[in-house]
Design a protein around this motif. Structure first.
Motif, PDB file in Angstrom:
ATOM      1  N   PRO A   1       0.873  -1.661  -0.270  1.00  0.00           N
ATOM      2  CA  PRO A   1       0.150   0.270   0.016  1.00  0.00           C
ATOM      3  C   PRO A   1       0.908   1.460  -0.097  1.00  0.00           C
ATOM      4  O   PRO A   1       2.085   1.757   0.587  1.00  0.00           O
TER       5      PRO A   1
ATOM      6  N   LEU B   1      -9.339  -7.099  -5.800  1.00  0.00           N
ATOM      7  CA  LEU B   1      -8.892  -5.153  -5.093  1.00  0.00           C
ATOM      8  C   LEU B   1      -7.458  -6.100  -4.379  1.00  0.00           C
ATOM      9  O   LEU B   1      -7.144  -7.288  -3.753  1.00  0.00           O
TER      10      LEU B   1
ATOM     11  N   THR C   1      -4.078  -4.367  -3.709  1.00  0.00           N
ATOM     12  CA  THR C   1      -3.270  -3.305  -3.019  1.00  0.00           C
ATOM     13  C   THR C   1      -3.948  -2.679  -1.951  1.00  0.00           C
ATOM     14  O   THR C   1      -5.024  -1.508  -2.918  1.00  0.00           O
ATOM     15  N   ASN C   2      -4.087  -2.902  -0.984  1.00  0.00           N
ATOM     16  CA  ASN C   2      -5.110  -1.717  -0.161  1.00  0.00           C
ATOM     17  C   ASN C   2      -4.618  -0.376   0.389  1.00  0.00           C
ATOM     18  O   ASN C   2      -4.314  -0.089   1.693  1.00  0.00           O
TER      19      ASN C   2
ATOM     20  N   SER D   1      -4.774   3.348   0.730  1.00  0.00           N
ATOM     21  CA  SER D   1      -5.363   4.604   1.781  1.00  0.00           C
ATOM     22  C   SER D   1      -6.121   5.127   1.281  1.00  0.00           C
ATOM     23  O   SER D   1      -6.974   5.676   1.164  1.00  0.00           O
TER      24      SER D   1
ATOM     25  N   TYR E   1     -13.846   3.117   0.009  1.00  0.00           N
ATOM     26  CA  TYR E   1     -14.024   0.722   0.159  1.00  0.00           C
ATOM     27  C   TYR E   1     -15.516   1.037   0.637  1.00  0.00           C
ATOM     28  O   TYR E   1     -16.067   0.189  -0.540  1.00  0.00           O
TER      29      TYR E   1
ATOM     30  N   ASP F   1     -12.436  -9.411  -2.757  1.00  0.00           N
ATOM     31  CA  ASP F   1     -10.682  -8.388  -1.932  1.00  0.00           C
ATOM     32  C   ASP F   1     -10.121  -9.468  -1.207  1.00  0.00           C
ATOM     33  O   ASP F   1     -10.162 -10.477  -0.044  1.00  0.00           O
TER      34      ASP F   1
ATOM     35  N   ARG G   1      -7.310  -8.569   0.635  1.00  0.00           N
ATOM     36  CA  ARG G   1      -6.645  -7.696   1.461  1.00  0.00           C
ATOM     37  C   ARG G   1      -7.533  -7.621   3.171  1.00  0.00           C
ATOM     38  O   ARG G   1      -6.798  -6.567   3.682  1.00  0.00           O
TER      39      ARG G   1
ATOM     40  N   ALA H   1      -9.597  -6.162   3.102  1.00  0.00           N
ATOM     41  CA  ALA H   1      -9.690  -3.754   3.325  1.00  0.00           C
ATOM     42  C   ALA H   1     -10.770  -3.683   2.927  1.00  0.00           C
ATOM     43  O   ALA H   1     -11.322  -2.172   3.773  1.00  0.00           O
TER      44      ALA H   1
ATOM     45  N   LYS I   1     -14.129 -12.497   0.125  1.00  0.00           N
ATOM     46  CA  LYS I   1     -12.507 -12.489   0.254  1.00  0.00           C
ATOM     47  C   LYS I   1     -11.873 -13.523  -0.277  1.00  0.00           C
ATOM     48  O   LYS I   1     -12.429 -14.608   0.384  1.00  0.00           O
TER      49      LYS I   1
END
Ligand code: SAJ
Length: 452
Positions: free
Chosen positions: A339, A399, A401-402, A404, A408, A420, A422, A424, A435
């Motif tokens: 990230p 997703l 790379t989480n 910032s 979301y 997802d 990560r 996230a 997930k």
């Protein structure tokens, strides 16, 4: 006067002329720290663009602001150059060049050897040479000490030799070159003494060890530890998925143990300049001793198969909506290897992208930091723009790379199926959010819904 005594005095008075070879994410911060404490630092790099950028006071490393480069230049403490002939002026040389893997995953130490071939021509000053590049135990001895001693120079007398592993963590706001403890090992006691003296001028904590091999091995232990633990938690993720358990909730619960546990997290694979490569240096060298590390090779295999798993899971999700991968519109969110940075080296997202392409998906990516890359066909692939309104047209988002910077909740509200990798979207309950490490729920499988 004894060489070592003269060198000791130059270091103590900071009149020693030092060189850093390789001005990347390790060498540039190191050169800046040396310059900041008053040394005259020759920053040597073969890449003229890097040298010209620094001469204009412009940094190309996110963790090094332009202001620090300008300050070092203005004080005459930083002299960027491509000219190896400056080596003949130098009292100390730190080597920070890449140590990649070859095509068949063997160590490529050619950058180190090319530097040593240059140093051989400028040994008059009897320099203190410190290798920082991550490499297998024995490299400092075999590729530097033995090469220079073949020319009649003796370590500890005609030159001084140390190994000190880099511990730069790109994007880490808390730890940087000056405040991260620095391990260092010397070829002789005198070498170690001089290496400790030099590095302690600009690094807060120095950790001397008994040999260059111990120093080399300590670095590989640090990063192999990560690779093996990441692989283990990736395996746990696949196991939990089979067992209908949410691995993220399990990790959160286990992480409440105040001792004897260290959380690692599943992901789409491992990227970066260290973790995917360093363990293979160790595994390769150990084989020379007829020692076959099962952990290292197994970890590499598990981690390197995670991109395949991600694409497989995405195809399962698409299937839930009666769609095949072929001709589905897929948006990859995040391409950098971790990230809030723009570094794409070894990023697993690049493999995920290629696999979707090969499967016939219409795949795009969005990353606010990593704006483009060259795919394996040599085409430049650019990040699409941030335009969630248009993103409703995708059949699936992944997703990877989480960052910032992602919103979301807004992404979940688009009603597009999301994989997802990560966690996230933790805390955002939506039937169309799937997930890595948690099974597709019966409801998701039976009545796929985009409601949120
Ligand atoms: N990763 C996981 N799960 C985890 C941790 C990492 O999948 O629990 C993945 C990341 O997404 C990334 C890769 O592994 O793709 C590597 O991640 P990293 O956190 O190890 O980041 P790096 O490659 O920048 O590692 C650096 C290393 N620093 C040096 O080699 C000097 C490493 O030794 C540090 O421990 C690490 O930063 C850190 O602690 O941040």
């Amino acid at each position: 006067m004894d060489r070592s005594l003269a060198l000791q005095q130059k270091i103590e008075t900071r009149t020693a002329r030092v060189g850093v070879i390789g001005l990347g994410y390790v060498g540039l911060p190191l050169a800046i720290e040396m310059a900041n404490c008053g040394f005259t630092v020759f920053g040597i790099d073969l890449d003229l663009h890097k040298v010209e950028s620094l001469r204009k006071g412009v940094s190309y490393i996110r963790d090094v602001p332009d202001s620090l480069v300008e300050q070092s230049l203005a004080g005459g403490n930083l002299i960027p150059t491509t000219d190896y002939r400056v080596l003949k002026e130098l009292d100390a040389i730190s080597i920070c060049v890449p140590t990649p893997l070859s095509a068949n995953q063997d160590p490529d130490t050619s950058y180190i050897s090319q530097v040593v071939d240059q140093i051989k021509n400028y040994m008059e000053n009897g320099p203190l040479i410190t290798l920082e590049s991550t490499t297998y135990p024995g490299t400092t001895e075999e590729l530097i000490q033995w090469e220079l001693e073949k020319l009649g120079y003796r370590a500890g007398h005609d030159f001084f030799l140390c190994f000190s592993p880099e511990r730069v963590d790109p994007g880490n706001r808390k730890f940087h070159t000056k405040n991260t403890p620095k391990v260092i090992g010397g070829t002789t006691d005198k070498c170690l003494e001089l290496g400790v003296l030099l590095y302690s001028q600009f690094i807060d904590s120095i950790v001397p060890v008994s040999s260059t091999k111990v120093a080399e091995m300590s670095k590989l232990l640090e990063n192999t530890f990560r690779s093996v633990n990441i692989a283990f938690i990736n395996e746990m993720a696949l196991m939990c998925e089979k067992m209908g358990i949410d691995v993220w909730e399990v990790i959160k619960a286990s992480a409440t143990k105040p001792f004897g546990f260290m959380p690692f997290y599943p992901g789409p694979g491992i990227g970066g300049h260290c973790i995917p490569l360093d363990p293979m240096y160790l595994s390769w060298k150990a084989k020379g001793f007829r020692f076959y590390s099962k952990f290292i090779d197994l970890a590499q295999s598990i981690n390197n198969n995670m991109p395949d798993y991600v694409v497989h899971k995405a195809s399962t999700i698409l299937n839930t909506y009666s769609r095949s991968i072929r001709n589905s519109r897929v948006l990859l969110l995040g391409m950098a290897y971790k990230p809030d940075i723009d570094d794409l080296r070894e990023s697993p997202g690049l493999q995920v992208y290629e696999m979707f392409k090969e499967a016939g998906a219409l795949v795009d990516y969005y990353d606010p930091h990593a704006r483009s890359f060259v795919d394996k066909r040599g085409n430049v692939v650019r990040s699409i723009d941030m335009d969630p309104g248009k993103w409703r047209e995708y059949d699936c988002m992944v997703l990877l790379t989480n960052h910032s910077a992602f919103d979301y909740r807004e992404l979940a509200s688009l009603g597009v199926a999301i994989l997802d990798t990560r966690n996230a979207f933790d805390g955002i309950k939506a039937p169309h959010v799937y997930k890595l490490g948690a099974a597709v729920t019966p409801k998701q499988a039976k009545e796929p819904s985009m409601a949120i």
